[in-house]
Design a protein around this motif. Structure first.
Motif, PDB file in Angstrom:
ATOM      1  N   THR A 152     -27.631  -2.609 -15.613  1.00  0.00           N
ATOM      2  CA  THR A 152     -27.297  -1.338 -16.281  1.00  0.00           C
ATOM      3  C   THR A 152     -25.863  -0.876 -15.983  1.00  0.00           C
ATOM      4  O   THR A 152     -25.288  -1.230 -14.958  1.00  0.00           O
ATOM      5  CB  THR A 152     -28.290  -0.241 -15.836  1.00  0.00           C
ATOM      6  OG1 THR A 152     -28.255  -0.130 -14.414  1.00  0.00           O
ATOM      7  CG2 THR A 152     -29.691  -0.546 -16.290  1.00  0.00           C
ATOM      8  N   PRO A 153     -25.324  -0.052 -16.874  1.00  0.00           N
ATOM      9  CA  PRO A 153     -23.983   0.521 -16.665  1.00  0.00           C
ATOM     10  C   PRO A 153     -24.090   1.845 -15.915  1.00  0.00           C
ATOM     11  O   PRO A 153     -25.185   2.308 -15.602  1.00  0.00           O
ATOM     12  CB  PRO A 153     -23.508   0.756 -18.093  1.00  0.00           C
ATOM     13  CG  PRO A 153     -24.752   1.138 -18.835  1.00  0.00           C
ATOM     14  CD  PRO A 153     -25.893   0.382 -18.172  1.00  0.00           C
ATOM     15  N   TRP A 154     -22.957   2.474 -15.684  1.00  0.00           N
ATOM     16  CA  TRP A 154     -22.907   3.701 -14.895  1.00  0.00           C
ATOM     17  C   TRP A 154     -22.982   4.959 -15.738  1.00  0.00           C
ATOM     18  O   TRP A 154     -23.133   6.050 -15.221  1.00  0.00           O
ATOM     19  CB  TRP A 154     -21.607   3.722 -14.077  1.00  0.00           C
ATOM     20  CG  TRP A 154     -20.422   3.328 -14.924  1.00  0.00           C
ATOM     21  CD1 TRP A 154     -19.896   2.073 -15.033  1.00  0.00           C
ATOM     22  CD2 TRP A 154     -19.688   4.156 -15.839  1.00  0.00           C
ATOM     23  NE1 TRP A 154     -18.867   2.072 -15.960  1.00  0.00           N
ATOM     24  CE2 TRP A 154     -18.723   3.344 -16.468  1.00  0.00           C
ATOM     25  CE3 TRP A 154     -19.747   5.510 -16.184  1.00  0.00           C
ATOM     26  CZ2 TRP A 154     -17.829   3.829 -17.418  1.00  0.00           C
ATOM     27  CZ3 TRP A 154     -18.853   5.998 -17.142  1.00  0.00           C
ATOM     28  CH2 TRP A 154     -17.915   5.148 -17.745  1.00  0.00           C
ATOM     29  N   ASN A 155     -22.837   4.839 -17.077  1.00  0.00           N
ATOM     30  CA  ASN A 155     -22.612   6.075 -17.842  1.00  0.00           C
ATOM     31  C   ASN A 155     -23.878   6.888 -18.102  1.00  0.00           C
ATOM     32  O   ASN A 155     -23.792   8.090 -18.300  1.00  0.00           O
ATOM     33  CB  ASN A 155     -21.830   5.793 -19.141  1.00  0.00           C
ATOM     34  CG  ASN A 155     -22.622   4.988 -20.133  1.00  0.00           C
ATOM     35  OD1 ASN A 155     -23.513   4.223 -19.764  1.00  0.00           O
ATOM     36  ND2 ASN A 155     -22.295   5.140 -21.396  1.00  0.00           N
ATOM     37  N   LYS A 178     -30.585  -4.445 -11.214  1.00  0.00           N
ATOM     38  CA  LYS A 178     -29.247  -4.378 -10.619  1.00  0.00           C
ATOM     39  C   LYS A 178     -28.493  -3.197 -11.228  1.00  0.00           C
ATOM     40  O   LYS A 178     -28.001  -3.249 -12.360  1.00  0.00           O
ATOM     41  CB  LYS A 178     -28.453  -5.666 -10.889  1.00  0.00           C
ATOM     42  CG  LYS A 178     -27.170  -5.693 -10.075  1.00  0.00           C
ATOM     43  CD  LYS A 178     -26.043  -6.437 -10.735  1.00  0.00           C
ATOM     44  CE  LYS A 178     -25.148  -5.604 -11.587  1.00  0.00           C
ATOM     45  NZ  LYS A 178     -24.393  -4.517 -10.947  1.00  0.00           N
ATOM     46  N   THR A 230     -27.265  -3.457 -20.634  1.00  0.00           N
ATOM     47  CA  THR A 230     -26.418  -2.509 -21.360  1.00  0.00           C
ATOM     48  C   THR A 230     -25.058  -2.551 -20.689  1.00  0.00           C
ATOM     49  O   THR A 230     -24.963  -2.391 -19.464  1.00  0.00           O
ATOM     50  CB  THR A 230     -27.010  -1.091 -21.334  1.00  0.00           C
ATOM     51  OG1 THR A 230     -28.258  -1.119 -22.020  1.00  0.00           O
ATOM     52  CG2 THR A 230     -26.090  -0.101 -22.018  1.00  0.00           C
ATOM     53  N   GLY A 231     -24.020  -2.776 -21.468  1.00  0.00           N
ATOM     54  CA  GLY A 231     -22.685  -2.885 -20.898  1.00  0.00           C
ATOM     55  C   GLY A 231     -21.669  -3.165 -21.977  1.00  0.00           C
ATOM     56  O   GLY A 231     -21.910  -2.903 -23.162  1.00  0.00           O
ATOM     57  N   SER A 232     -20.535  -3.698 -21.567  1.00  0.00           N
ATOM     58  CA  SER A 232     -19.458  -3.931 -22.534  1.00  0.00           C
ATOM     59  C   SER A 232     -19.717  -5.209 -23.329  1.00  0.00           C
ATOM     60  O   SER A 232     -20.517  -6.064 -22.927  1.00  0.00           O
ATOM     61  CB  SER A 232     -18.135  -4.044 -21.796  1.00  0.00           C
ATOM     62  OG  SER A 232     -18.188  -5.169 -20.953  1.00  0.00           O
ATOM     63  N   THR A 235     -19.062  -8.368 -21.257  1.00  0.00           N
ATOM     64  CA  THR A 235     -20.157  -8.718 -20.348  1.00  0.00           C
ATOM     65  C   THR A 235     -21.320  -9.314 -21.140  1.00  0.00           C
ATOM     66  O   THR A 235     -21.948 -10.286 -20.697  1.00  0.00           O
ATOM     67  CB  THR A 235     -20.626  -7.473 -19.561  1.00  0.00           C
ATOM     68  OG1 THR A 235     -19.500  -6.937 -18.866  1.00  0.00           O
ATOM     69  CG2 THR A 235     -21.705  -7.811 -18.563  1.00  0.00           C
ATOM     70  N   LEU A 254     -24.425  -3.037 -26.403  1.00  0.00           N
ATOM     71  CA  LEU A 254     -23.014  -3.124 -26.007  1.00  0.00           C
ATOM     72  C   LEU A 254     -22.206  -1.964 -26.580  1.00  0.00           C
ATOM     73  O   LEU A 254     -22.712  -0.873 -26.722  1.00  0.00           O
ATOM     74  CB  LEU A 254     -22.478  -4.493 -26.419  1.00  0.00           C
ATOM     75  CG  LEU A 254     -23.377  -5.677 -25.975  1.00  0.00           C
ATOM     76  CD1 LEU A 254     -22.893  -6.991 -26.530  1.00  0.00           C
ATOM     77  CD2 LEU A 254     -23.500  -5.726 -24.457  1.00  0.00           C
ATOM     78  N   GLY A 255     -20.960  -2.234 -26.891  1.00  0.00           N
ATOM     79  CA  GLY A 255     -20.023  -1.156 -27.181  1.00  0.00           C
ATOM     80  C   GLY A 255     -20.163  -0.550 -28.565  1.00  0.00           C
ATOM     81  O   GLY A 255     -20.981  -0.965 -29.380  1.00  0.00           O
ATOM     82  N   CYS A 287     -21.624   5.181 -25.201  1.00  0.00           N
ATOM     83  CA  CYS A 287     -21.560   4.098 -26.181  1.00  0.00           C
ATOM     84  C   CYS A 287     -21.554   4.670 -27.586  1.00  0.00           C
ATOM     85  O   CYS A 287     -21.064   4.045 -28.510  1.00  0.00           O
ATOM     86  CB  CYS A 287     -22.723   3.149 -25.996  1.00  0.00           C
ATOM     87  SG  CYS A 287     -24.292   3.999 -25.933  1.00  0.00           S
ATOM     88  N   GLU A 388     -12.841  -0.322 -28.327  1.00  0.00           N
ATOM     89  CA  GLU A 388     -13.534   0.734 -27.579  1.00  0.00           C
ATOM     90  C   GLU A 388     -12.647   1.192 -26.425  1.00  0.00           C
ATOM     91  O   GLU A 388     -12.267   0.397 -25.570  1.00  0.00           O
ATOM     92  CB  GLU A 388     -14.861   0.186 -27.036  1.00  0.00           C
ATOM     93  CG  GLU A 388     -15.715   1.282 -26.438  1.00  0.00           C
ATOM     94  CD  GLU A 388     -17.042   0.770 -25.875  1.00  0.00           C
ATOM     95  OE1 GLU A 388     -17.023  -0.250 -25.160  1.00  0.00           O
ATOM     96  OE2 GLU A 388     -18.072   1.393 -26.144  1.00  0.00           O
ATOM     97  N   PHE A 455     -33.384   2.611 -30.605  1.00  0.00           N
ATOM     98  CA  PHE A 455     -31.984   2.845 -30.253  1.00  0.00           C
ATOM     99  C   PHE A 455     -31.273   1.512 -30.100  1.00  0.00           C
ATOM    100  O   PHE A 455     -31.706   0.633 -29.356  1.00  0.00           O
ATOM    101  CB  PHE A 455     -31.899   3.620 -28.934  1.00  0.00           C
ATOM    102  CG  PHE A 455     -30.478   3.929 -28.538  1.00  0.00           C
ATOM    103  CD1 PHE A 455     -29.867   5.100 -28.959  1.00  0.00           C
ATOM    104  CD2 PHE A 455     -29.743   3.034 -27.773  1.00  0.00           C
ATOM    105  CE1 PHE A 455     -28.548   5.370 -28.625  1.00  0.00           C
ATOM    106  CE2 PHE A 455     -28.425   3.291 -27.433  1.00  0.00           C
ATOM    107  CZ  PHE A 455     -27.830   4.475 -27.860  1.00  0.00           C
TER     108      PHE A 455
END
Ligand code: NAD
Length: 499
Positions: A152-155, A178, A230-232, A235, A254-255, A287, A388, A455
């Protein structure tokens, strides 16, 4: 290296809190102030090995727990999240930086999906359908798959883990999680609450550490058939490559480069509200952030004027202060990247209407703050209109009519969210039909997803999967077709078809 007095946290593997095998740690710090939040295990492939082994062993029992019972853990979890909502939100505004109202919303999303998926324990519907042969019964059922690797991402540090881990649990899969290295404390709290909900050991494991050392080991592990990231975009491509050798099921979110279209007949005040919220909310680090505003000629100048005025009145500050509109961006690298795009926009010939600066003074110096930025006269082909940026920067693009607006909106590699402001129902429905995006809002900005709808995005925003709602179940289960022949004789499909 751990700063003196820093609280140290652990991985959670097979029901126990354990250090990384390396014994090393990394620190999480607040993007608003630099304050240290905690030290976390700097894990590696050996830790992933143990976690996957635990998740595999747990899977053999967990898949046999009746789904309604699995759902009951999630009801308890949802209640714990509800009880802890304010504390989690306060922690989030410190560790990730988003303003407190949005942090509460992030936790609420996890509460909503947990209640929703808890109920799925008593549904997980399959289909029954007639057979083409006599005395034969056909149905399809959802089967769990195994260990899910969740990256997962941080946002959205609570919401996004919940969108992945919660459906995995109800579907009968087990999890190695992770979290992003910028928000490990929130990932850790998330797992603590699952443990408190009574989840058996091994069903959910958390391993902290970097994308290369931990994420990649998880993606390459042969006993992890499901990877959800979920990320860029970059990645996503790397993960897909790493997963290819084992033909894993990979889910990528992604983005985006999300457009808001504003037509001449729009309610301009409403449109400006939607743009401000979508472009500068979460400091543009969503995103679904509106990083392009595509405006019809007749209202372009007036809309630009009002948007700039609103952007210039936004207050920057730590997210926990009640009058803050825009919090920090996540880290120094993000700040530098966002600022570099201001230079790129200028060099490309776009007109900087406001912002474009690293914000300093007024107590902002120890954090990573960027002024809300609006570019005008942007050509759809410019890099600031294509790539992005993931910061509080938006690009105004002038168009003649709806057809051109849709063409510009679709002219990027991503296809996550989209929006149109118009009072004309025909224009709204044409846009709804023609915008190539996973989400379209009519007379609202590009953000505001609800958990019971699918989503995700089209094109290079993902690889065709969706999360949330019923759609999430399709990734975390596999269909099994079941044929029960009670004729007592051999009946051959497609051959013995005469009655
Ligand atoms: P990122 O791609 O840098 O990191 C995402 C996660 O992947 C992190 O946990 C990271 O450690 C891990 N990772 C990095 N390299 C890896 C590798 N080679 N193998 C396995 N794991 C690896 O993204 P970020 O900066 O954390 O988040 C911002 C990005 O996420 C933006 O592009 C944004 O659009 C996207 N995002 C998409 C959605 C969506 O639903 N479409 C939602 C939120 C964020």
């Amino acid at each position: 290296m751990t700063t003196a007095g820093t609280q140290t946290f652990k991985n959670f593997i097979a029901g126990e809190w354990v250090d990384a095998q390396s014994g090393e740690t990394f620190e999480s710090t607040s993007p608003a102030t630099g304050e240290t939040i905690g030290a976390f295990p700097k894990s590696g492939a050996a830790d992933i090995e143990r976690a996957v082994e635990a998740a595999r062993a747990a899977y053999e029992k967990w898949r046999l727990v009746p789904a309604p019972k699995r759902g009951e853990f999630l009801y308890r979890f949802a209640q714990l999240l509800t009880d802890e909502k304010e504390d989690l939100a306060q922690l989030m505004t410190r560790e990730m930086g988003k303003v407190i109202a949005e942090a509460r919303g992030d936790v609420q999303e996890a509460i909503d999906i947990s209640f929703y998926m808890a109920g799925e324990g008593r549904r997980l519907f399959g289909h029954t359908t007639p057979s083409e042969l006599q005395d034969k019964f056909n149905m399809s059922v959802r089967m769990p798959v195994g260990v899910a690797g969740v990256i997962t991402p941080w946002n959205f540090p609570i919401a996004i883990p919940s969108w992945k881990i919660v459906p995995a649990i109800v579907c009968g899969d087990t999890v190695v999680f992770k979290p992003a290295t910028d928000t490990p404390r929130l990932g850790e709290r998330f797992v603590e609450l699952l443990v408190e909900a009574g989840l058996p050991p091994g069903v959910v494991n958390v391993v902290h550490g970097g994308g290369g050392a931990v994420g990649e080991a998880l993606v390459k592990h042969p006993d992890v058939p499901l990877i959800t990231l979920t990320g860029s975009r970059e990645t996503g491509v790397a993960v897909l490559r790493s997963a290819a050798d084992n033909l894993k099921h990979v889910h990528l979110e992604l983005g985006g480069k999300n457009p808001i279209i504003v037509l001449d007949d729009a309610d301009l005040e409403l449109a400006v509200d939607g743009i401000v919220w979508s472009a500068f909310g979460t400091s543009g680090q969503r995103c679904t952030a509106a990083s392009r505003v595509i405006v019809q000629d007749g209202v372009y100048d007036e809309l630009a004027r009002r948007l700039v005025e609103r952007a210039e009145h936004m207050r920057l500050g730590p997210g926990w202060e009640p009058d803050t509109d825009v919090g920090p961006v996540i880290n120094k690298a993000a700040l530098e990247k966002i600022h570099s795009y201001t230079g790129i926009g200028r060099d490309e010939g776009a007109r900087l209407l406001t912002g474009g600066e690293v914000a300093t003074g007024n107590g902002l110096d120890s954090g990573f703050f960027y002024t809300p930025t609006v570019f005008g006269d942007v050509d759809p082909g410019m890099r600031i209109a294509q790539e992005e940026i993931f910061g509080p920067t938006t690009a105004l693009i002038r168009v003649r009519d709806l057809d051109e607006a849709v063409q510009v909106a679709n002219g990027v590699q991503f296809g996550l969210s989209s929006s149109i402001f118009t009072r004309d129902v025909n224009s709204a429905f044409r846009a709804l039909r023609d915008l190539v995006a996973g989400i379209t809002y009519i007379n609202a900005g590009t953000i505001g997803a609800e958990v019971h709808l699918p989503f995700g995005g089209t094109k290079q925003t993902g690889n065709g999967h969706r999360e949330a709602g019923q759609a999430a179940l399709d990734f975390f289960t596999e269909w099994k077709a079941v044929y029960v022949d009670y004729s007592g004789k051999l009946q051959r499909a497609q051959i013995d078809t005469e009655p």
